[in-house]
Design a protein around this motif. Structure first.
Motif, PDB file in Angstrom:
ATOM      1  N   TRP A  36       0.779  -1.156  -0.173  1.00  0.00           N
ATOM      2  CA  TRP A  36       0.106   0.107   0.184  1.00  0.00           C
ATOM      3  C   TRP A  36       0.859   1.205  -0.221  1.00  0.00           C
ATOM      4  O   TRP A  36       1.878   1.352   0.850  1.00  0.00           O
ATOM      5  CB  TRP A  36      -0.854   0.062   1.203  1.00  0.00           C
ATOM      6  N   TYR A  37       0.661   2.178  -0.816  1.00  0.00           N
ATOM      7  CA  TYR A  37       1.329   3.624  -0.996  1.00  0.00           C
ATOM      8  C   TYR A  37       0.080   4.667  -0.704  1.00  0.00           C
ATOM      9  O   TYR A  37      -1.157   3.981  -0.755  1.00  0.00           O
ATOM     10  CB  TYR A  37       1.721   3.679  -2.262  1.00  0.00           C
ATOM     11  N   ARG A  38       0.396   5.805  -0.353  1.00  0.00           N
ATOM     12  CA  ARG A  38      -0.523   6.917  -0.167  1.00  0.00           C
ATOM     13  C   ARG A  38       0.159   8.144  -0.710  1.00  0.00           C
ATOM     14  O   ARG A  38       1.184   8.427  -0.628  1.00  0.00           O
ATOM     15  CB  ARG A  38      -1.003   6.815   1.464  1.00  0.00           C
ATOM     16  N   GLN A  39      -0.919   8.828  -1.126  1.00  0.00           N
ATOM     17  CA  GLN A  39      -0.516  10.163  -1.665  1.00  0.00           C
ATOM     18  C   GLN A  39      -1.480  11.326  -1.173  1.00  0.00           C
ATOM     19  O   GLN A  39      -2.677  11.224  -1.501  1.00  0.00           O
ATOM     20  CB  GLN A  39      -0.394  10.286  -3.052  1.00  0.00           C
ATOM     21  N   ALA A  40      -0.980  12.322  -0.306  1.00  0.00           N
ATOM     22  CA  ALA A  40      -1.640  13.292   0.088  1.00  0.00           C
ATOM     23  C   ALA A  40      -1.574  14.534  -0.919  1.00  0.00           C
ATOM     24  O   ALA A  40      -0.535  14.517  -1.715  1.00  0.00           O
ATOM     25  CB  ALA A  40      -1.216  13.831   1.435  1.00  0.00           C
ATOM     26  N   PRO A  41      -2.486  15.509  -0.618  1.00  0.00           N
ATOM     27  CA  PRO A  41      -2.308  16.548  -1.657  1.00  0.00           C
ATOM     28  C   PRO A  41      -1.178  17.551  -1.583  1.00  0.00           C
ATOM     29  O   PRO A  41      -0.751  17.727  -0.556  1.00  0.00           O
ATOM     30  CB  PRO A  41      -3.767  17.534  -1.257  1.00  0.00           C
ATOM     31  N   GLY A  42      -0.432  17.594  -2.765  1.00  0.00           N
ATOM     32  CA  GLY A  42       0.740  18.493  -2.708  1.00  0.00           C
ATOM     33  C   GLY A  42       2.062  17.659  -2.438  1.00  0.00           C
ATOM     34  O   GLY A  42       3.067  18.139  -2.325  1.00  0.00           O
ATOM     35  N   TYR A  93      -4.868   6.352  -0.758  1.00  0.00           N
ATOM     36  CA  TYR A  93      -4.338   5.131  -0.460  1.00  0.00           C
ATOM     37  C   TYR A  93      -4.516   4.094  -1.834  1.00  0.00           C
ATOM     38  O   TYR A  93      -5.598   3.703  -2.178  1.00  0.00           O
ATOM     39  CB  TYR A  93      -4.666   4.382   0.571  1.00  0.00           C
ATOM     40  N   TYR A  94      -3.025   3.841  -2.462  1.00  0.00           N
ATOM     41  CA  TYR A  94      -2.867   2.985  -3.510  1.00  0.00           C
ATOM     42  C   TYR A  94      -2.283   1.561  -3.351  1.00  0.00           C
ATOM     43  O   TYR A  94      -1.573   1.663  -2.623  1.00  0.00           O
ATOM     44  CB  TYR A  94      -2.292   3.579  -4.456  1.00  0.00           C
ATOM     45  N   GLN A 111      -6.849   1.911  -8.448  1.00  0.00           N
ATOM     46  CA  GLN A 111      -7.103   3.179  -8.893  1.00  0.00           C
ATOM     47  C   GLN A 111      -7.252   4.193  -7.606  1.00  0.00           C
ATOM     48  O   GLN A 111      -7.380   5.325  -7.649  1.00  0.00           O
ATOM     49  CB  GLN A 111      -8.518   3.073  -9.482  1.00  0.00           C
ATOM     50  N   GLY A 112      -7.083   3.602  -6.438  1.00  0.00           N
ATOM     51  CA  GLY A 112      -6.834   4.490  -5.063  1.00  0.00           C
ATOM     52  C   GLY A 112      -8.227   4.757  -4.466  1.00  0.00           C
ATOM     53  O   GLY A 112      -9.461   4.669  -5.053  1.00  0.00           O
ATOM     54  N   THR A 113      -8.087   4.688  -3.382  1.00  0.00           N
ATOM     55  CA  THR A 113      -9.308   4.867  -2.342  1.00  0.00           C
ATOM     56  C   THR A 113      -9.026   5.948  -1.406  1.00  0.00           C
ATOM     57  O   THR A 113      -7.879   6.023  -0.923  1.00  0.00           O
ATOM     58  CB  THR A 113      -9.595   3.466  -1.473  1.00  0.00           C
ATOM     59  N   GLN A 114      -9.906   6.983  -1.192  1.00  0.00           N
ATOM     60  CA  GLN A 114      -9.878   7.982  -0.400  1.00  0.00           C
ATOM     61  C   GLN A 114      -9.845   7.612   1.175  1.00  0.00           C
ATOM     62  O   GLN A 114     -10.958   7.005   1.638  1.00  0.00           O
ATOM     63  CB  GLN A 114     -10.698   8.983  -0.710  1.00  0.00           C
ATOM     64  N   VAL A 115      -8.988   8.041   2.088  1.00  0.00           N
ATOM     65  CA  VAL A 115      -9.069   7.986   3.368  1.00  0.00           C
ATOM     66  C   VAL A 115      -9.029   9.342   3.997  1.00  0.00           C
ATOM     67  O   VAL A 115      -7.998   9.973   3.813  1.00  0.00           O
ATOM     68  CB  VAL A 115      -7.916   6.992   3.985  1.00  0.00           C
ATOM     69  N   THR A 116     -10.012   9.907   4.783  1.00  0.00           N
ATOM     70  CA  THR A 116     -10.112  10.902   5.407  1.00  0.00           C
ATOM     71  C   THR A 116     -10.312  10.849   6.867  1.00  0.00           C
ATOM     72  O   THR A 116     -11.273  10.217   7.208  1.00  0.00           O
ATOM     73  CB  THR A 116     -11.215  11.845   4.690  1.00  0.00           C
ATOM     74  N   VAL A 117      -9.382  11.217   7.498  1.00  0.00           N
ATOM     75  CA  VAL A 117      -9.258  11.548   8.883  1.00  0.00           C
ATOM     76  C   VAL A 117      -9.845  12.786   9.580  1.00  0.00           C
ATOM     77  O   VAL A 117      -8.877  13.977   9.189  1.00  0.00           O
ATOM     78  CB  VAL A 117      -8.026  10.824   9.654  1.00  0.00           C
ATOM     79  N   SER A 118     -10.802  13.030  10.331  1.00  0.00           N
ATOM     80  CA  SER A 118     -11.082  14.255  10.608  1.00  0.00           C
ATOM     81  C   SER A 118     -10.823  14.335  12.223  1.00  0.00           C
ATOM     82  O   SER A 118     -10.727  13.426  13.042  1.00  0.00           O
ATOM     83  CB  SER A 118     -12.690  14.529  10.704  1.00  0.00           C
ATOM     84  N   SER A 119     -10.210  15.613  12.468  1.00  0.00           N
ATOM     85  CA  SER A 119      -9.995  15.960  13.975  1.00  0.00           C
ATOM     86  C   SER A 119     -10.936  16.107  15.089  1.00  0.00           C
ATOM     87  O   SER A 119     -12.180  16.264  14.560  1.00  0.00           O
ATOM     88  CB  SER A 119      -8.906  17.123  13.701  1.00  0.00           C
TER      89      SER A 119
END
Length: 119
Positions: A36-42, A93-94, A111-119
Motif C-alpha cells: 500500500w502506498y499513499r499520496q496526500a495533496p501536494g 491510498y493505492y 485506482q486508489g481509495t480516499q481515506v479522510t481522518v477528521s480531527s
C-alpha cells in the motif's frame, strides 16, 4: 485484463479504524510482493506497508504500531488494517502488486481509495 480493485476507504474520526482491501483479478500467473502506498495533496506518493508472498512485512516508520498489512494468497488479496488514525493519515491510498501476467511482468496499481481522518 488484470485489475487491482480497492475497497474500504472512507471518513473516520481521529483515533478510529479502517480496513482497506485490494483484490487482484484476471489472468495472473503469480503474485510477488503486494503493498500500500499513499499520496496526500501536494505531496509525493509514499510507501505505507508491503508484504512478500512469504509473509515478510515492511512498514513506514509513521505507521509502525498502528497499521497492519496482511494477505490471502489464495484470493490474491492484500489488506491494510489501520488503527489509531490521525488527521495526517488523510490521503488517497493505492494498492500495488508485483505480478506476472500473460502480457506483462512488473508493478500494477489500483485506482486508489480516499481515506479522510477528521480531527
Amino acid at each position: 485484463q488484470v485489475q487491482l480493485v480497492e475497497s474500504g476507504g472512507g471518513l473516520v474520526q481521529a483515533g478510529g479504524s479502517l480496513r482497506l482491501s485490494c483484490a487482484a483479478s484476471g489472468s495472473i500467473f503469480s503474485v510477488k510482493a503486494m503493498g500500500w502506498y499513499r499520496q496526500a495533496p501536494g505531496k509525493q506518493r509514499e510507501l505505507v506497508a508491503a508484504i512478500t508472498s512469504g509473509g515478510s512485512t515492511n512498514y513506514a516508520d509513521f505507521v509502525k504500531g498502528r497499521f497492519t498489512i496482511s494477505r490471502d494468497n489464495d484470493k490474491n488479496t492484500v489488506y491494510l488494517q489501520m488503527n489509531s488514525l490521525k488527521p495526517e493519515d488523510t490521503a488517497v491510498y493505492y494498492c500495488n502488486a508485483d505480478l506476472s501476467t500473460w502480457y506483462r511482468v512488473g508493478d500494477f496499481w489500483g485506482q486508489g481509495t480516499q481515506v479522510t481522518v477528521s480531527s
